[in-house]
Design an enzyme around this catalytic site. Structure first.
Site, PDB file in Angstrom:
ATOM      1  N   TYR A   1      19.869 -42.004  32.963  1.00 41.51           N
ATOM      2  CA  TYR A   1      19.624 -40.871  33.588  1.00 41.51           C
ATOM      3  C   TYR A   1      18.473 -40.399  33.592  1.00 41.51           C
ATOM      4  CZ  TYR A   1      24.879 -40.433  34.268  1.00 41.51           C
ATOM      5  OH  TYR A   1      26.001 -40.756  34.857  1.00 41.51           O
TER       6      TYR A   1
ATOM      7  N   GLU B   1      30.146 -46.008  26.905  1.00 41.65           N
ATOM      8  CA  GLU B   1      29.278 -45.413  25.994  1.00 41.65           C
ATOM      9  C   GLU B   1      29.625 -45.274  24.500  1.00 41.65           C
ATOM     10  OE1 GLU B   1      27.750 -41.991  27.765  1.00 41.65           O
ATOM     11  OE2 GLU B   1      26.746 -43.099  29.410  1.00 41.65           O
TER      12      GLU B   1
ATOM     13  N   GLU C   1      25.694 -46.475  35.907  1.00 42.38           N
ATOM     14  CA  GLU C   1      25.639 -45.012  35.890  1.00 42.38           C
ATOM     15  C   GLU C   1      24.214 -44.623  36.193  1.00 42.38           C
ATOM     16  OE1 GLU C   1      27.597 -42.267  33.534  1.00 42.38           O
ATOM     17  OE2 GLU C   1      29.262 -43.661  33.261  1.00 42.38           O
TER      18      GLU C   1
ATOM     19  N   ASP D   1      33.396 -36.212  28.919  1.00 43.78           N
ATOM     20  CA  ASP D   1      33.018 -35.061  29.766  1.00 43.78           C
ATOM     21  C   ASP D   1      33.887 -34.849  30.981  1.00 43.78           C
ATOM     22  OD1 ASP D   1      31.798 -36.355  31.795  1.00 43.78           O
ATOM     23  OD2 ASP D   1      30.331 -34.953  31.958  1.00 43.78           O
TER      24      ASP D   1
HETATM   25  C1  GCB Z   1      27.738 -40.380  31.352  1.00 42.59           C
HETATM   26  C2  GCB Z   1      29.233 -40.706  31.313  1.00 42.59           C
HETATM   27  C3  GCB Z   1      29.892 -39.895  32.120  1.00 42.59           C
HETATM   28  C4  GCB Z   1      29.416 -38.320  32.342  1.00 42.59           C
HETATM   29  C5  GCB Z   1      27.812 -38.575  32.927  1.00 42.59           C
HETATM   30  C6  GCB Z   1      27.282 -37.255  32.897  1.00 42.59           C
HETATM   31  O1  GCB Z   1      26.957 -40.951  30.593  1.00 42.59           O
HETATM   32  O2  GCB Z   1      29.617 -41.957  30.966  1.00 42.59           O
HETATM   33  O3  GCB Z   1      31.290 -39.862  31.782  1.00 42.59           O
HETATM   34  O4  GCB Z   1      30.037 -37.801  33.178  1.00 42.59           O
HETATM   35  O5  GCB Z   1      27.067 -39.261  31.847  1.00 42.59           O
HETATM   36  O6  GCB Z   1      27.439 -36.703  34.027  1.00 42.59           O
HETATM   37  O7  GCB Z   1      26.790 -36.723  32.258  1.00 42.59           O
END
Ligand code: GCB
Length: 654
Positions: free
Chosen positions: A506, A452, A543, A197
């Site tokens: 997340y 990922e 992350e 992304d």
């Molecule tokens: C992730 C990815 C990262 C994205 C992020 C997001 O898991 O590794 O490249 O930018 O999530 O913000 O969705």
């Protein structure tokens, strides 16, 4: 120390027309025997919308001779430079050209190399109408010996054709589709999609350099460092290359054996602290100053201390052929049980995921942004970041080496799927080039094979075992290796050869959106499961983050507001503190992301990815101040020598 001492006299068989991207790609540095000239500046540029360039032989001269051109800065991405939407979103070929002068004095005494810091992603290069090299990649350097095609004492033309197309066989992968319903799409319409992304910026992103080496020259150098008490140890191997013509000399062997190396280690003030003859061996440094990560240094010492390794290639009659100087740090990095150790001490990653991403320049390396970013990193009290999701410019690693910012060096393998043999071959070759480029970097303490992957696919475990094993074999220093995982917890998910388990999570954002109260439960549950299955290997959260539009507030907090980002981080900090006090194997926290960055056009983002604690213009959101207070507090807690002096404006927090 398992380090093969070998006499490294090597022969490179590429005269002209060769491309060097794997073995031996030392960064060009000026010395008594080497010159470096930058070709950066404003180049001629044309997008090849109709696939005409090869047929019309645009490579034969400056592009302005074959039609209309645009001005294109190098380094830069081409996407955001003009006012054309068509160009910004173009998938396919673009062409660059420039002219440059080559001094007469380079003619017989030297080799003249043309080097690209990177070219995204497929590149064909011509000099004066002759094809010099091609390269597949996008994030790593390559060079060719341009000598036989150059006009010395005259102007020369370089033409580059670049193609940004991604397929299932490229790293990273992408898919091309051709909607053929002409009632809905123009005929010949092509759509490029990809499984990551960030915006797929393309162009000549890093410096283009013309540089010389003598005909007999240092072509590669490997350094491994260690220490015992106050004594530093530097194990080294230097590779020397000879002119191709010599291959046929009857007495080549004798000649090459008469070539020797003299090596010396100079401290930061230029004083020689160790030296010896020999193209491989061991140098010891008395009263060594170790390279420490930012804010991990003992009292009275600095972080990021660098020595210079000076190699001189000599004939036995002491005639000097080549001199090359490389900055390096003396430090160790390894995983021991469930801990990540730097110089034998437990290291806790306080950091970020980042992108090479700036407004207008795209992914083009820019000293203004580099210095600003690293000043901001120091300001936050961070000690590390991951080069998410591809290898960053060498100019960036020069800064992290000098500042003591720890780097997790990531390959461009993001979101991989399929895991067939061709992809594996390509992946291993990228890892070889990455390790080759960064193996002597003080700040690079771990390799990330990729981000990922679809790690639950059947072929994934054996694929990753092979890539990890190859990477370990490439790295003389045997740094720890990780894969950044995102798929749900599963037993199959822990490749046995992986040293550190890195996970992206997340909670409260993509799942249980807005419910910060679940974070303190979900994070420890997840970390504990991984730690258990992965035999108590260190676990790192690489992350976690929340999309935040700068300037938008709501209380009580609501998603996308600055207030929510602070609440979201606060909940994570509590979970991390709990893990830090109860789980020795929890080794770090890295926020996604350092700054907002560009993405493809998507309906679920107001503009780009807005999880930055800084805006894309590098202004702090409220979270930046909050993170800063934490990172400095952690630095103080983790550095037991109380050498961490809090910034004056942070004292009110303590
Ligand atoms: C992730 C990815 C990262 C994205 C992020 C997001 O898991 O590794 O490249 O930018 O999530 O913000 O969705």
């Amino acid at each position: 120390m398992n380090f093969a001492l070998r006499i490294s006299i090597v022969f490179f068989a590429w005269g002209g027309g060769g491309v060097l991207g794997g073995g031996g790609i030392l960064y060009p540095r000026e010395s008594e025997s080497r010159e470096v000239v930058s070709l950066d500046g404003i180049w001629e540029f044309r997008a090849d919308y109709n696939h005409a360039g090869f047929k019309k032989r645009w490579f034969m001269g400056p592009l302005s001779q074959s039609g209309h051109t645009e001005m294109m800065p190098v380094p830069s991405s081409w996407n955001d430079i003009t006012q054309s939407k068509k160009l910004r979103d173009h998938v396919g070929w673009v062409w660059y050209s420039t002219t440059f002068f080559v001094p007469k004095r380079w003619k017989d005494k030297t080799r003249t190399w043309l080097r690209f810091g990177s070219a995204n992603r497929w590149a064909d290069v011509w000099i004066n109408g002759h094809h010099l090299m091609n390269h597949s990649g996008g994030y790593l350097p390559f060079e060719g010996d341009a000598g036989q095609y150059l006009k010395f004492g005259d102007n020369n033309v370089v033409v580059v054709a670049l193609n940004n197309t991604l397929t299932q066989a490229t790293i990273p992968q992408g898919t091309l589709s051709y909607p053929n319903d002409t009632s809905r799409y123009p005929s010949g319409y092509t759509v490029q999609s990809y499984n990551f992304d960030y915006f797929n910026y393309a162009g000549l992103h890093r410096p283009v350099l013309l540089h010389t080496t003598p005909k007999i020259y240092l072509s590669d150098l490997s350094i491994i460092t260690d220490f015992d008490g106050h004594e530093g140890r530097v194990y080294y191997t230097a590779s020397v290359s000879f002119p191709t013509e010599w291959e046929n000399y009857v007495n080549f062997a004798e000649h090459s054996q008469q070539t020797n190396c003299h090596v010396a280690v100079l401290d930061a003030s230029g004083v020689t602290v160790a030296s010896r003859h020999g193209c491989s061996g061991l140098l010891t440094i008395p009263n060594v100053k170790l390279w420490w990560p930012h804010l991990s240094q003992p009292k009275g010492e600095g972080s990021g201390y660098l020595y210079t390794f000076q190699t001189t290639i000599l004939s036995n009659t002491t005639l000097e052929f080549d001199v090359y100087r490389l900055k390096f740090g003396v430090r160790t990095a390894k995983v021991d049980g469930s801990q990540f150790l730097v110089n034998g001490k437990p290291f806790y990653f306080r950091g970020f995921g980042r992108h090479e991403d700036y407004s207008i320049r795209g992914r083009g390396v820019d000293p203004v942004m580099l210095v600003k970013d690293h000043n901001l990193l120091l300001w936050t009290g961070a000690n590390s970041y991951r080069t998410s999701h591809y290898p960053y410019a060498e100019e960036i690693l020069d800064l992290t080496d000098a500042l003591g910012i720890v780097i997790i060096d990531e390959s461009p393998a993001i979101g991989l799927t399929g895991f067939g043999p061709d992809l594996k071959r390509e992946h291993i070759s990228v890892m070889a080039d990455l390790v080759q480029r960064d193996k002597n970097r003080a700040s690079v303490l771990m390799w990330s094979i990729g981000n990922e992957p679809k790690s639950l696919e059947t072929l994934a475990p054996s694929y990753f075992e092979d890539v990890i094993k190859s990477t370990r074999a490439f790295d003389p220093a045997k740094r720890p290796i990780t894969i950044v995982l995102s798929q749900n917890f599963s037993k199959g998910d822990c490749p046995p050869s992986m040293d550190v388990v890195s996970i992206n999570r997340y909670y409260g954002w993509y799942g249980d959106t807005g419910r910060t109260e679940v974070i303190s439960l979900q994070i420890p549950t997840e970390v504990n499961l991984w730690a258990k299955t992965c035999h108590n290997k260190p676990v790192l959260i690489t992350e976690y983050g929340a999309g935040t539009v700068a300037g938008v507030h709501q209380s009580p907090s609501f998603v996308w507001t600055e207030d929510f980002q602070v609440d979201y981080l606060r909940a994570h900090f509590a979970a991390f503190d709990h893990l830090r006090s109860s789980k020795a194997q929890f080794v770090g926290e890295m926020i996604w992301n350092f700054a907002d960055f560009a993405t493809p056009q998507e309906t679920f983002r107001p503009w780009g990815c807005m999880k930055g604690v800084f805006t894309r213009e590098r202004q702090p959101k409220a979270a930046a101040h909050f993170v800063r207070a934490r990172y400095w507090a952690l630095a103080r807690q983790d550095n037991l020598t109380s050498s961490v002096q809090l910034p004056n404006d942070l004292h009110c927090f303590y």
